[in-house]
Structure formats: structure tokens, C-alpha cells
Design an enzyme around this catalytic site. Structure first.
Site, mmCIF file in Angstrom:
data_model
loop_
_atom_site.group_PDB
_atom_site.id
_atom_site.type_symbol
_atom_site.label_atom_id
_atom_site.label_comp_id
_atom_site.label_asym_id
_atom_site.label_seq_id
_atom_site.Cartn_x
_atom_site.Cartn_y
_atom_site.Cartn_z
ATOM 1 N N HIS A 1 34.567 31.551 48.129
ATOM 2 C CA HIS A 1 33.336 31.219 47.409
ATOM 3 C C HIS A 1 32.564 32.502 47.096
ATOM 4 C CE1 HIS A 1 29.998 29.069 45.959
ATOM 5 N NE2 HIS A 1 29.619 28.375 47.023
ATOM 6 N N HIS B 1 39.133 32.200 36.825
ATOM 7 C CA HIS B 1 38.077 31.325 37.354
ATOM 8 C C HIS B 1 38.562 29.891 37.352
ATOM 9 C CE1 HIS B 1 34.135 29.503 37.989
ATOM 10 N NE2 HIS B 1 33.754 30.688 38.422
ATOM 11 N N ASP C 1 32.232 38.226 39.303
ATOM 12 C CA ASP C 1 32.345 39.028 40.518
ATOM 13 C C ASP C 1 32.901 40.415 40.241
ATOM 14 O OD1 ASP C 1 31.428 37.213 42.527
ATOM 15 O OD2 ASP C 1 33.158 36.006 42.024
HETATM 16 N N1 CMC Z 1 45.738 37.701 39.192
HETATM 17 C C1 CMC Z 1 46.983 37.393 38.771
HETATM 18 N N2 CMC Z 1 47.398 36.160 38.411
HETATM 19 C C2 CMC Z 1 46.493 35.182 38.478
HETATM 20 C C3 CMC Z 1 45.162 35.419 38.902
HETATM 21 C C4 CMC Z 1 44.796 36.728 39.259
HETATM 22 N N3 CMC Z 1 43.565 37.012 39.647
HETATM 23 N N4 CMC Z 1 44.484 34.259 38.871
HETATM 24 C C5 CMC Z 1 45.330 33.321 38.456
HETATM 25 N N5 CMC Z 1 46.567 33.867 38.211
HETATM 26 C C6 CMC Z 1 47.734 33.187 37.668
HETATM 27 C C7 CMC Z 1 48.413 32.307 38.678
HETATM 28 O O1 CMC Z 1 49.411 32.998 39.379
HETATM 29 C C8 CMC Z 1 48.959 31.210 37.803
HETATM 30 O O2 CMC Z 1 50.108 31.725 37.148
HETATM 31 P P1 CMC Z 1 51.348 30.717 36.780
HETATM 32 O O3 CMC Z 1 50.769 29.713 35.830
HETATM 33 O O4 CMC Z 1 52.355 31.606 36.169
HETATM 34 O O5 CMC Z 1 51.784 30.098 38.082
HETATM 35 C C9 CMC Z 1 47.896 31.029 36.724
HETATM 36 O O6 CMC Z 1 47.259 32.311 36.640
HETATM 37 C C10 CMC Z 1 46.867 29.957 37.047
HETATM 38 O O7 CMC Z 1 46.346 30.218 38.338
HETATM 39 P P2 CMC Z 1 45.713 29.123 39.283
HETATM 40 O O8 CMC Z 1 45.793 29.597 40.701
HETATM 41 O O9 CMC Z 1 46.253 27.784 38.957
HETATM 42 O O10 CMC Z 1 44.200 29.164 38.813
HETATM 43 P P3 CMC Z 1 42.998 28.552 39.593
HETATM 44 O O11 CMC Z 1 42.065 28.021 38.584
HETATM 45 O O12 CMC Z 1 43.434 27.628 40.652
HETATM 46 O O13 CMC Z 1 42.373 29.828 40.344
HETATM 47 C C11 CMC Z 1 40.970 31.583 40.952
HETATM 48 C C12 CMC Z 1 41.178 30.403 40.010
HETATM 49 C C13 CMC Z 1 39.584 32.171 40.705
HETATM 50 C C14 CMC Z 1 41.028 31.111 42.431
HETATM 51 C C15 CMC Z 1 42.080 32.633 40.700
HETATM 52 O O14 CMC Z 1 42.038 33.035 39.357
HETATM 53 C C16 CMC Z 1 41.954 33.842 41.625
HETATM 54 O O15 CMC Z 1 42.484 33.808 42.745
HETATM 55 N N6 CMC Z 1 41.280 34.944 41.154
HETATM 56 C C17 CMC Z 1 41.081 36.117 41.972
HETATM 57 C C18 CMC Z 1 39.943 35.917 42.937
HETATM 58 C C19 CMC Z 1 38.578 35.941 42.278
HETATM 59 O O16 CMC Z 1 38.255 36.800 41.474
HETATM 60 N N7 CMC Z 1 37.745 34.965 42.649
HETATM 61 C C20 CMC Z 1 36.372 34.852 42.137
HETATM 62 C C21 CMC Z 1 36.235 33.723 41.200
HETATM 63 S S1 CMC Z 1 34.608 33.541 40.555
HETATM 64 C C22 CMC Z 1 33.739 32.904 41.906
HETATM 65 C C23 CMC Z 1 32.498 32.180 41.554
HETATM 66 O O17 CMC Z 1 32.207 31.896 40.398
HETATM 67 O O18 CMC Z 1 31.779 31.838 42.508
#
Ligand code: CMC
Length: 425
Positions: free
Chosen positions: A266, A307, A365
Site C-alpha cells: 500500500h 497500477h 510513487d
Molecule cells: N515491472 C515489470 N512488469 C510488471 C510490473 C512492473 N512494475 N507491473 C506489472 N508488470 C507486468 C506483469 O508481470 C504482468 O505481465 P504479464 O501480463 O506478461 O504476465 C502484467 O504487467 C500485469 O501485471 P499484474 O500483476 O496483473 O498487474 P496488477 O494490476 O495486478 O499490479 C501493481 C499492479 C502496482 C501491483 C504492479 O504493477 C506492481 O507490482 N508495480 C510495482 C510496485 C509499485 O510501483 N507499486 C505502487 C503502485 S501505486 C500505489 C498507490 O497508488 O497507492
């Protein structure tokens, strides 16, 4: 009342169950499933992916379109045209303040910035190495010990007073978390300063040497607070509502929100961005990290990209990017090796097919981590800054819930344990 209806047919139940469907002012319809319990049925939605836990008039997000509205106003307009305190007023009251309301509100916040001297003793009990969030969660909960006489949740005046107190004291407590860690004297708030300016004064001033806080840095800080002010029913806000639904006092509820925010999934991501930039260490290593991020067999992710909700762009990140440029320029840090890595990483990721296809843009972030680091805020304090900015959102949701009839939050479960059995004799 709702005109639309949904019908639920379950095997073995002769007649379909009719459920009302409600339309929000914008956004998806919701099916009212409350009557199901009387038919012996629960709905199943771990993670609340499809469940609206309340109705709210405060904030609206459309992640696909990159829209974030507070009381109907787009976040970009708020960031450009009003201050963090105006946004606090808006979240709490529903409208932006006129000039009289603004002056009154700012005065009230100013009046409440100091904390009881006994709070200093709390800080002295923590080891110098304590994580700032560990201290914050403790001292915010402890505030309830000082205001017994104004904790009647049914009384709107008490709720308003608590809201002003918490918003006003958060920057003071945030700066105290820092000062305790570095062994410097706590700085008292200055009532002739603005909200963000005062925070930077309490952070970086010492009694021997009050700092001259630059206007650009104060504005950047104010915008960082503003961009974090609310994000509808996220994990910490839902935690505040759930705690509040038991009738717990506002300081305890905000402490529960701070605890939920602390988790790396978070509020902890901007800290992770900086850790990763430091780990990359040199521009020549970026390519290797990009390759790792794209490798299906490597769990590595580029922190600060992607995100869960914003699948096109995060409107807060767009504003933050502009502020980031101004701050690096003001501080003459454009050529600092860490910030050069950040800039190059951003450029490569924005042009790379992998990131474009998956809509992985730099998120809020990414930029807030860079700005806070440039201002000189230590990474351990980043989530404390997030908590300070998010406080008006938490308290506005708490107040909104208590302002109309509400029920204690009590989810149900799909039980998969043993059925009744007897202890063998
Ligand atoms: N780097 C590389 N690949 C990524 C990343 C990343 N940061 N984020 C997502 N992917 C890829 C993931 O491997 C998947 O690829 P494929 O379709 O080939 O399997 C695809 O993109 C979709 O990913 P997902 O995990 O289904 O996406 P999600 O919506 O569940 O995850 C997230 C969102 C924020 C958890 C993720 O993008 C992440 O871990 N980012 C890095 C951590 C980060 O910056 N977090 C802060 C978010 S903002 C917080 C807030 O607003 O409070």
C-alpha cells in the site's frame, strides 16, 4: 428507489431471487445483495474486488480513463488551483471554502498544530532506530488519551474538532518522528507559516538554525500532500471505516489506517522505488534491470511502474512529474547520478514495447519518491508523509460514515474447516 433489478437463480431454489440494482452518479451499478442472508446465502468476494462496502460522495476514480475526482473536481485542477488545506476542507465539507471559510479553517488548523508536551515523553521512550511508522502509529493512537472530553462520535462538533486536530497535528508528529531518529530537538510549529512550509521548518530547522524554506519546495510538499489526500475505499481508508463502525474513537481509527498504510503493498512503494534506484547504482546497469523486469521467469518488478486501478495513466503521476522537474531544477540536482538513473529508466520504460503493451507507466510513487529524496526527506519517512497527506481522506470517510445510519462492519466467510465433531473419549 431502484428501478433496475437483477435475478439470481440458485440450483434447488425454485424461484429466482430478485435483487435491486442501484446506479451511482457515475461509475458501475451495484447489486444490493443484503437480502440474501435472510435466505441463508452469503456472497463470496475475497479482496473486495467486486464489492461496494458503502455509499460515498467523497471521491470517484475511473482507472481506465485516468480520472480522479474529489467531490467532483479533477485532481489536476485541485493541484493547480488550490492548496492542500483547501482540499482538506473540500473533502470534509463537500465544497471548496469561500474566503471567510478558508480563513477560519486555516486558523483552526494553525491553532491545533502543537501537541501536548507529554507526547514528547512518548517519543523519548522509542529507540532512536525505531521506524518512523512504528512511532507514528503509536503516538496517533495515544492522542485519544488527551481528549476524553471531546470523543462523542454522535456529536458533529466533536467530530469536526477531532478532524481539525488530527489534520493539524500530523505534520508536527511526522517531523517529530524524524527529529527523534536523528537525535535533534523537536521544533515547535510556527503559526505564521503555511501548512507545508511549517512541516519543512519542523523537519529541517534546529533551534540554532531555522531553515529558509524555499517557496518551490513548500509548494512541492503541499502538492505531494494534496495528491495523496484521498483515494476512495483503498485498504487503509476501508480499515478506518471498519474500525470506526465499532464506535472506536477517531484517533484510534486513524492509527488503524496508519497501520494498514504501512504495508509495502500500500504505502511503502515510494520507499521501494528509491531502494531500487540505489540498487541499480549506475546508468550502465539499467538495461540489465529492464531485461529482468521483462523476464517471465524472474519475479523482479520495476518499482514505481504500473497500477492496479489506473490502466492508462495515473493523473496524480502526471502532476507529480511536473513538480519533480521543478524541484530537481531548484536544487540543481539534474545531474545527480541517482536522479539521472531515474530519468533514464523512465525514458526507456516509456519507449519499451513490453511496458507500452501492458500499460505500465511510472506511477505517483515513482515521482514522489524522487521528489522527497531530492528535498532531503529520508526514505524511512516516505510512508509517514503519505499518512500525513491521506489523513483528511481517512477522517472525511470516518465522518461521512458516522453522519448517516451505519452498521458495524462484519464480513462473513465461506467456512472450510471441520464440521462439528466430538473429542475422542
Ligand atoms: N515491472 C515489470 N512488469 C510488471 C510490473 C512492473 N512494475 N507491473 C506489472 N508488470 C507486468 C506483469 O508481470 C504482468 O505481465 P504479464 O501480463 O506478461 O504476465 C502484467 O504487467 C500485469 O501485471 P499484474 O500483476 O496483473 O498487474 P496488477 O494490476 O495486478 O499490479 C501493481 C499492479 C502496482 C501491483 C504492479 O504493477 C506492481 O507490482 N508495480 C510495482 C510496485 C509499485 O510501483 N507499486 C505502487 C503502485 S501505486 C500505489 C498507490 O497508488 O497507492
Amino acid at each position: 428507489m431502484s428501478e433496475k433489478k437483477a435475478q439470481l437463480t440458485i440450483d434447488g431454489v425454485a424461484d429466482p431471487i430478485e435483487l435491486p440494482v442501484y446506479e451511482g452518479s457515475t461509475g458501475p451499478d451495484v447489486v444490493d445483495v443484503r437480502s440474501l442472508v435472510s435466505k441463508g446465502i452469503f456472497t463470496y468476494d475475497p479482496g473486495f474486488m467486486s464489492t461496494a462496502a458503502c455509499d460515498s460522495e467523497i471521491t470517484y476514480i475511473d482507472g481506465d480513463k485516468g480520472i480522479l475526482l474529489h467531490r467532483g473536481y479533477p485532481i489536476e485542477q485541485l493541484a493547480e488551483r488550490v492548496s492542500f488545506l483547501d482540499t482538506c476542507y473540500l473533502l470534509l465539507d463537500g465544497e471548496l471554502p469561500n474566503s471567510t471559510e478558508k480563513a477560519e479553517f486555516e486558523n483552526s488548523i494553525r491553532y491545533h498544530t502543537m501537541v501536548d508536551e507529554q507526547i514528547h515523553q512518548f517519543f523519548r521512550g522509542f529507540p532512536r532506530t525505531a521506524h518512523p511508522m512504528a512511532m507514528l502509529v503509536g503516538v496517533v493512537g495515544a492522542l485519544s488519551a488527551f481528549y476524553h472530553d471531546t470523543l462523542d462520535n454522535e456529536n458533529p462538533e466533536h467530530r469536526k474538532l477531532a478532524a481539525h486536530r488530527i489534520i493539524a497535528k500530523m505534520p508536527t508528529l511526522a517531523a517529530m518522528c524524524y527529529k527523534h531518529g536523528v537525535g535533534q530537538p523537536f521544533m515547535y510549529p510556527q503559526n505564521d507559516m503555511g501548512f507545508a512550509e511549517n512541516f519543512l521548518h519542523m523537519m529541517f530547522g534546529t533551534p540554532c538554525d531555522p531553515p529558509k524554506v524555499s517557496k518551490i519546495l513548500s509548494r512541492a510538499m503541499d502538492t505531494i500532500f494534496l495528491l495523496h489526500a484521498d483515494h476512495e475505499q483503498n485498504a487503509s481508508t476501508s480499515t478506518v471505516r471498519l474500525a470506526g463502525s465499532t464506535g472506536a474513537n477517531p484517533y484510534a481509527c486513524i492509527a488503524s489506517g496508519i497501520a494498514a498504510l504501512w504495508g509495502p503493498a500500500h504505502g511503502g512503494a515510494n520507499e521501494a522505488v528509491l531502494a531500487q534506484l540505489a540498487e541499480i547504482g549506475d546508468e550502465s546497469n539499467i538495461e540489465e534491470y529492464i531485461l529482468r523486469a521483462k523476464d517471465k521467469d524472474d519475479p523482479f518488478r520495476l518499482m514505481g511502474f504500473g497500477h492496479r486501478v489506473y490502466k492508462n495513466f495515473d493523473p496524480r503521476a502526471t502532476v507529480m512529474r511536473g513538480i519533480c522537474d521543478e524541484v530537481l531544477d531548484e536544487l540543481g540536482l539534474e545531474n545527480d547520478p541517482l536522479f539521472r538513473i531515474a530519468r533514464k529508466l523512465e525514458k526507456i520504460a516509456l519507449e519499451d514495447e513490453y511496458f507500452i503493451e501492458r500499460k505500465l507507466y511510472p506511477n505517483v510513487d515513482f515521482y514522489s519518491g524522487i521528489i522527497l529524496k531530492a528535498i532531503g526527506i529520508p526514505t524511512g519517512l516516505f510512508t509517514v508523509i503519505f499518512a500525513t497527506g491521506r489523513t483528511p481522506g481517512w477522517i472525511a470517510h470516518w465522518d461521512e460514515m458516522l453522519s448517516s445510519p451505519y452498521k458495524i462492519g462484519r464480513p462473513r466467510q465461506l467456512y472450510k474447516g471441520h464440521a462439528k465433531r466430538d473429542i475422542p473419549s
